[in-house]
Structures are given as C-alpha cells and as structure tokens.
Design an enzyme around this catalytic site. Sequence first.
Site, PDB file in Angstrom:
ATOM      1  CE  LYS A 189     -38.084 -57.779 -70.183  1.00 17.66           C
ATOM      2  NZ  LYS A 189     -38.382 -57.301 -71.508  1.00 17.66           N
ATOM      3  CB  SER A 385     -41.118 -55.474 -73.730  1.00 17.11           C
ATOM      4  OG  SER A 385     -41.124 -56.634 -72.938  1.00 17.11           O
TER       5      SER A 385
END
Length: 589
Positions: A189, A385
């Site tokens: 991330k 995402s």
Amino acid sequence: MKFLGNVLATIIGLFVFFMILFFGIMIVGAIAGSGSDVAKVESNSVLVLDMENVSLDYTGKFTDPWVTILNEEASVGLIDVLNAVDNAKTDDKIKGISILNSKSSLGLAQSKALRDKLIDFKKTGKFIVSYADYFTQGEYYINSVADTIYMNPVGEMDFKGLASEIMFFKDIQEKTGVKMEVIRHGKYKSAVEPFLENEMSDANREQISALLNSAWSSIVSDISKSRNISVDSLNSIANKLSARTPEMAKSKKLIDKIGYEDQYHDGIKKALKVKKDEDYKSIAIMDYAKNVSKTPQNVDSKDKIAIIYAQGEIMGGDGDVNVIGEGAMRTSLQEARKDEKVKAIVIRVDSPGGSALTSELIWREIELTKKVKPVVVSMGNLAASGGYYIACNADKIIAEPNTITGSIGVFGVLPNMTELSKKIGISTSQVKTHDHAIGYSPFKPIDEKFKEITTESVENIYTIFVNRVATGRKMTFEQVDAIAQGRVWTGTEALQNGLVDKLGGLDIALSEAATLAKIKKYKTENYPEFDKSFMQFLSDKNGIPFMKSKEAMIKEEIGEEAYQTLQQVKRTTARTGIQTLMPFELKIK
C-alpha cells in the site's frame, strides 16, 4: 438622491434586460442547433480523428434539459468515438480515416480500445493514414495502426519505454513540523509510503517494475503486429533511443514517409482520386460521433442493456462525471433494476478507488441488483482498490490487457501539526467528559489508544474487502490475501491470478451481458443522469454559457501536467475516512 436612484435602477434594469435577451438568443440558438444534424457527411469523405478534447469514457447526461443543450460542445466521450469508428466501417460515404497531429490524453486501456476499433475499421479495406510533427509514445501507439505514417522532416519521436517517478516527503515533514500519521494494511500500500520513507521500498519497486513491464509488453506486442517489427527490435530501439529523429524512425520502419503536411494531404487526395488543386471532403470525429449518437440503434428491439459509468475517484455524495458518488450510482442501479425492458447491466469502471464506506454502499447496491439481473463489469484504464471493490461482485469481469487493477488494501492518513504549532507559538488545551471524547486532534501527538482503535478499523475493513473479493471471485480468503496486500496488477496479470474473467473492451462486456440475459438484439441506455441545475452549470462556466469552464481555462494557463498535480492536491485534501485507493498514478507519454 431620488433622481440618482431612478437613474441607477434604470441602468440596472437595462443591463438585466440585455443579459436576459443575450442568454435567450444563445439558448434558442442552441435548441435550434440541437434539433438538426451537427454536420453533413458528404460522399468520398475522410474521417479526421482528433482526440485532443476526449479524455472521459462518458461525458454524462443531465436531468435539466438546459444543461444538456448547453453542454453539447463537451458531449463526446471515448465510447461515442468508438461507436463512430464502428459505424464508419459500413458508411459508404467514409473512405478512410486521417489521424492528423492528433493530441491524445487517453489512458492505456482507452488507447488500446481505440486502437482495436481502428484495426477493425482497416479490415473493411478502407485506409488509415497518419501524420505528426511530433509523436509522443502514447500517440504513436495509436497511430501505429495506420497504413502509412508520415512525419515532419524536423519532427521528433518519443519512444523510450515506460517509467514511474514518485516523490517522497519524509524530510519536508520534519522541516515544516507537519507530519502525516499513517495507518495501513497491505505491504504494497505505497499510497502512504512517500510520507514514511525517503526512497522506494523493495515491495513497491517490485510491483511498479512488474506493472511497467507488463504494460510495455502489451504495447510493443501490438506495435510489433501492426508494423511487422519484432518485439526484440522494438525494445532495442527504445533502449538506444534510435527512433528519435524522422530519419532514424524511418530507418527502423516505425514510420513510412518523411514529408510536410501538404504532401500528406496530397497523398490522401491521390487515394480518393481527387485532383491536386481541389480540396477533399472531410468530417471531424467529434461531429461524426454526435451524428451517430443521434441515430437510433436497433429500434425494433424492446430489450435494453444498461451501461452505468463509474469514473473518477470514489468520494461519496451524488457524484459527477469525474467523481463516483453513491447517490448517482445507487439511483442508476435502482432505475435499471426496476426497468423491465433492461435485461442486463454493464458497469464501466474507471477508478483508482477512494472512500471505503462509499465503495461498500455501491457494492451493496450491486449485490441487490445481481439477484434480479445479470451484472457485468467492463474495466477501463483503472479499476483499482475501491474501483475493484465495486467490481468484484459482478457475474463477469472484463478487463483490457493493460487495465490497472487489484490494489486490494486499506489505509488512513491523518495530518498532525504538533511540531509546527510549537514552532509558531501555538498551544492547545483540552477539556472532555469521557476518555475518547476528543478523538483525534492535529495539534497533539497521536494518542496510542486512538491509533489502536483506528488500526482495528483499518484491519476490519481490509478483512471485509478481502471477503467481498473471495465471495465474488469464488476464492478462499487465503487465496485473495496472497494476491492482495495492496498490490496492483495489469489486466493480463489479473486474468492469470483470477481477478478477472476475460480480456477485452466494452463490446465484449456487452456481449457477455447479452449472453447471460439470453438476448440477441438490444439497445443500450447510458447512466447516470446527473442532477445538475442550470444555475450550477452557469457557475461552472463563470456565469456565461458556451464559455470554457474554469477548469479548462486553468489548464490552458498552467499546462496539463501542472493542472493534474493541482487536481491531485485538491482530491487529497477532500478525502475523509478510511481509503481504499490505488497507491500511485501511471501515465504513458
């Protein structure tokens, strides 16, 4: 004083009268213009493909008819262009396509979709020719389908491979005293990595390298087929910059002719059998696309497939053509679900993600819809995402080979100005009735208990996200977790690891939806319809219809790259809550 007041009232009255008259004339003109074809297509014509003003798949429709009429200048999206090229295949008046100094801001998947349509067009025996003073890498990728490629004698070509550059802010936080408190799940991330480090992590470097190589492989594979140049040769050309001048590009067979624009037009006249001293007939792709969009398709069919466009960052609220909001998405899904003529739904996703809460709300509406009608997702440039969150529940997922997807991870970022406040002499005191009444204060060091609770929330959302994907893709939690952790993939890689079902564009998604709905003939209907009032539209246009928007004028003043940076800062400051957002942007030039 009364006399001066009367004079002032008269002047204001005249001003208002003339403004109303001006707007009335402009609106009547727009209405009159909208009732007829935008441009006449003459026989023996060439379709001029200029993509400079096309960046979105869908430019929207509006509940207020005035907004729809006045927005006509910006009413052509990529999907309209693709439909126009498709229509031109069987249009006897269109003999070929000219790509003349076309400036493109399309993303990777959009460029691939346009390129594939142009290849289909060529199969009919009609010609495509191309000319440029300067080829960017992305523009050459599209232009490389042409039968003949011209380049200006003093032109240049940018063909050097793909790269990504990321800025890091750890040191500047220490110097300014503004620290970004980061809470995340997912070793990949990297959206928050710039706030934590001064250089790229091994995990981030690994995923970006894999992504770039996969995207480049798709690009050179397509160019190789069109230009009959081996992939190895193309990689060598990129590595040595051996196509940077017209002569070098021609010697490497990336272009066919070195010449001026007038010579290019002479070549088109020859193909059309038009005399050198005469002009040939042409029509701009924007005008032709508007004509095609006004021509009803499959009018004898009662069945419909709804296409719902989800494009932009997921930010909540009603949304717009550049922002995905749960309001417009839920309304669109509900309307399509309740319409008996709509037999299936295709959701076109082009999003880097955003708000985790909004992603969940849209996921839920898709869950309800899927129980009633088939739902197919078509992925554009991005479905990462939160974009993948809303896609994973579909009956089928279709992606382009270079769609960027995955990024199944969660993070939260909180600005902390404790050190800055000390430097400038600001202090705060707190009074509270309960231990956690204050929550988070940017003027105090982050409370460990608050951090623990927020981390728990991030972990909980990550678990929900992975479970949503596992259920939608018929995988185990462990299987999804192994390819999640915030890592991004291209469409080709996503097909291999089970995140998508098939490679292709919107047309393939529509075909899959028709198969699931067991229909053969159908019309399509576009959603969402945005609730923008006439006054809101005037505000966007600085109060004057037909003027460029504030955004367009800013872009002209500061340039495309600076404008995109400004927009990124604007989006960052508008984010609230926990995010499911793609870690970085990838652009091809």
